[in-house]
Design a protein around this motif. Sequence first.
Motif, PDB file in Angstrom:
ATOM      1  N   GLU A   1      16.152  22.823 -39.421  1.00 48.63           N
ATOM      2  CA  GLU A   1      17.452  21.992 -39.145  1.00 48.63           C
ATOM      3  C   GLU A   1      17.788  21.644 -37.743  1.00 48.63           C
ATOM      4  O   GLU A   1      17.085  22.054 -36.811  1.00 48.63           O
TER       5      GLU A   1
ATOM      6  N   GLU B   1      10.031  24.207 -49.377  1.00 50.51           N
ATOM      7  CA  GLU B   1      10.869  24.294 -50.653  1.00 50.51           C
ATOM      8  C   GLU B   1       9.815  23.690 -51.809  1.00 50.51           C
ATOM      9  O   GLU B   1       8.859  23.361 -51.480  1.00 50.51           O
TER      10      GLU B   1
ATOM     11  N   ARG C   1      27.424  26.626 -48.313  1.00 50.26           N
ATOM     12  CA  ARG C   1      26.327  25.834 -47.865  1.00 50.26           C
ATOM     13  C   ARG C   1      25.084  26.676 -47.249  1.00 50.26           C
ATOM     14  O   ARG C   1      25.506  27.925 -47.109  1.00 50.26           O
TER      15      ARG C   1
ATOM     16  N   TYR D   1      28.464  28.545 -40.577  1.00 51.22           N
ATOM     17  CA  TYR D   1      29.810  27.732 -41.004  1.00 51.22           C
ATOM     18  C   TYR D   1      30.876  28.449 -40.972  1.00 51.22           C
ATOM     19  O   TYR D   1      30.850  29.868 -41.128  1.00 51.22           O
TER      20      TYR D   1
ATOM     21  N   GLU E   1      23.393  16.328 -53.333  1.00 53.87           N
ATOM     22  CA  GLU E   1      23.897  16.291 -52.169  1.00 53.87           C
ATOM     23  C   GLU E   1      23.065  15.093 -51.252  1.00 53.87           C
ATOM     24  O   GLU E   1      21.993  15.298 -50.930  1.00 53.87           O
TER      25      GLU E   1
HETATM   26  P1  HAM Z   1      21.664  20.897 -44.868  1.00 46.64           P
HETATM   27  O1  HAM Z   1      22.744  20.846 -45.735  1.00 46.64           O
HETATM   28  O2  HAM Z   1      20.745  21.776 -44.810  1.00 46.64           O
HETATM   29  O3  HAM Z   1      22.455  20.830 -43.458  1.00 46.64           O
HETATM   30  O4  HAM Z   1      20.848  19.490 -44.791  1.00 46.64           O
HETATM   31  C1  HAM Z   1      21.518  18.360 -44.840  1.00 46.64           C
HETATM   32  C2  HAM Z   1      20.961  17.140 -45.612  1.00 46.64           C
HETATM   33  O5  HAM Z   1      19.689  17.282 -45.268  1.00 46.64           O
HETATM   34  C3  HAM Z   1      21.055  17.404 -46.864  1.00 46.64           C
HETATM   35  O6  HAM Z   1      22.431  17.001 -47.215  1.00 46.64           O
HETATM   36  C4  HAM Z   1      20.001  16.529 -47.472  1.00 46.64           C
HETATM   37  O7  HAM Z   1      20.333  15.279 -47.698  1.00 46.64           O
HETATM   38  C5  HAM Z   1      18.969  16.751 -46.493  1.00 46.64           C
HETATM   39  N1  HAM Z   1      17.899  17.617 -46.798  1.00 46.64           N
HETATM   40  C6  HAM Z   1      17.976  18.828 -46.754  1.00 46.64           C
HETATM   41  N2  HAM Z   1      16.888  19.545 -47.144  1.00 46.64           N
HETATM   42  C7  HAM Z   1      16.178  18.698 -47.831  1.00 46.64           C
HETATM   43  C8  HAM Z   1      14.772  18.662 -48.359  1.00 46.64           C
HETATM   44  N3  HAM Z   1      14.270  19.634 -48.713  1.00 46.64           N
HETATM   45  N4  HAM Z   1      14.369  17.292 -48.684  1.00 46.64           N
HETATM   46  C9  HAM Z   1      15.012  16.204 -48.328  1.00 46.64           C
HETATM   47  N5  HAM Z   1      16.343  16.093 -47.810  1.00 46.64           N
HETATM   48  C10 HAM Z   1      16.660  17.559 -47.633  1.00 46.64           C
HETATM   49  C11 HAM Z   1      21.667  20.951 -42.256  1.00 46.64           C
HETATM   50  O8  HAM Z   1      20.568  20.756 -42.017  1.00 46.64           O
HETATM   51  C12 HAM Z   1      22.927  21.143 -41.073  1.00 46.64           C
HETATM   52  N6  HAM Z   1      22.022  21.080 -39.832  1.00 46.64           N
HETATM   53  C13 HAM Z   1      23.709  20.048 -41.132  1.00 46.64           C
HETATM   54  C14 HAM Z   1      24.899  20.286 -40.106  1.00 46.64           C
HETATM   55  C15 HAM Z   1      24.838  19.604 -38.841  1.00 46.64           C
HETATM   56  N7  HAM Z   1      25.874  21.117 -39.964  1.00 46.64           N
HETATM   57  C16 HAM Z   1      26.554  20.901 -38.924  1.00 46.64           C
HETATM   58  N8  HAM Z   1      26.015  20.243 -38.237  1.00 46.64           N
END
Ligand code: HAM
Length: 414
Positions: A83, A116, A259, A264, A281
């Motif tokens: 992330e 994953e 989340r 958070y 999501e």
């Molecule tokens: P997260 O909810 O883990 O948040 O990921 C954000 C978005 O990344 C998800 O809503 C989804 O669209 C996409 N995503 C996550 N995992 C996958 C996956 N394995 N394959 C495809 N798409 C994926 C974060 O990463 C936090 N850093 C967000 C954030 C920024 N919070 C505060 N600042």
Amino acid sequence: MASKYKVSRGTFDVLPSGWDSRRYVEWVATSVCGRAGYRQISTPVFEDTKLFVRGVGKSTDIVQKEMFTFLDKGDRSLTLRPEGTAPICRAYLEHGMHKLAQPVKLFYVGPFFRHERPQAGRHRQFHQIGIECIGSESPLCDAEVIVLMAELIAALEIPGVELRLGSLGSLEARRSYLEDLKGYLRRNEGELPAGVRERIEINPLRAFDSSHEGTQAVMAGAPRLIDHLSGEDAEHFEAVQRLLEANGLPYTIDPTLVRGLDYYSRTIFSFVCDRLGAQSEIGGGGRYDGLIEQLGGPETPAIGWAIGIERIMLALELEMGEPELEVFVAAVAPRQRMEATLVVSQLRRAEFSADLDLGERSLKGQLKHADRLGARWVLLLEEDGSAQLRDMYTRRQEPIDSRRAVEVLTEAKG
Ligand code: HAM
């Protein structure tokens, strides 16, 4: 011809035909975020493993089982970034951005890695567009970032999207709530499966996420943090809601919203899309007021989000169509090949998409190739120095002075 090597599980190639839609999505995001004052940043794709263990949290699925971690030649443990928030907070501290006028507004696009189980919209290498607004606890920031994700979704015309909003309260409020929740779960342990029981101590909030029926029944009666927000937390959450309403952004309060990252606090949000199936999501985020301190910096409130590019593409069922070529320059005889390269360069400089035959085909072969490339016009360079312009839509052909090709085609393009 099939190679004996295949792309790794959960990863994919982006072929030239897929790049058009990706570039479009990135361009829209860059414009929307850029207009709001978010400036682009990029951080390396790997970092010290400890950054993620500390930042994302030991008890999260990400740290427990999804990180691609390896030792480098100096036996240092590195991890492909799962992330972007923890690396950006690291960069914020490392480059002394806390000394700039706050909040600092940053925007990023790039690949992320999580081990994953792959399915539609869930990959092991995926791509996020994200923003971070660091250095202010004002609810104005919460509203700005949430509205910005809504603006991006609207600009991309993604249908069927809803906003869910929750609050985890301040870190202290959350800590005392988690003790209450653990007590409640322990009292109901008999109804819970092993997977949920094992997580009572490390991450009790995840029980709200369980698809197990018995757990869902227990969780329906569980204490909810949102009902116990203390004075300042409640006021902050109220203010965020009033600002969203003033901006005309509808939302649903989801008291059980959780989340998958530990950092958070206070506002959390999730944009879900009914086109996405199980991984519903499309993007989400929240406040992480304690993260920078956790990483060794000063107390620094912050909020941000990330949206998945593959999920955007899935929701939009983006066509991977080939781009249309404007002009194909064909040489009737081999002697005109040299002139063809000059005319193509001229057209490209005049911002036409222009191409020619690099396979030394016959004239018939060149015309077939022009068709395959979807050429709008074909400029035929004849043996006697004259030229013909063929409109591939109407199939009409007219003589043209090849030295005036740019002028004539600019006019034809309108
Ligand atoms: P997260 O909810 O883990 O948040 O990921 C954000 C978005 O990344 C998800 O809503 C989804 O669209 C996409 N995503 C996550 N995992 C996958 C996956 N394995 N394959 C495809 N798409 C994926 C974060 O990463 C936090 N850093 C967000 C954030 C920024 N919070 C505060 N600042």
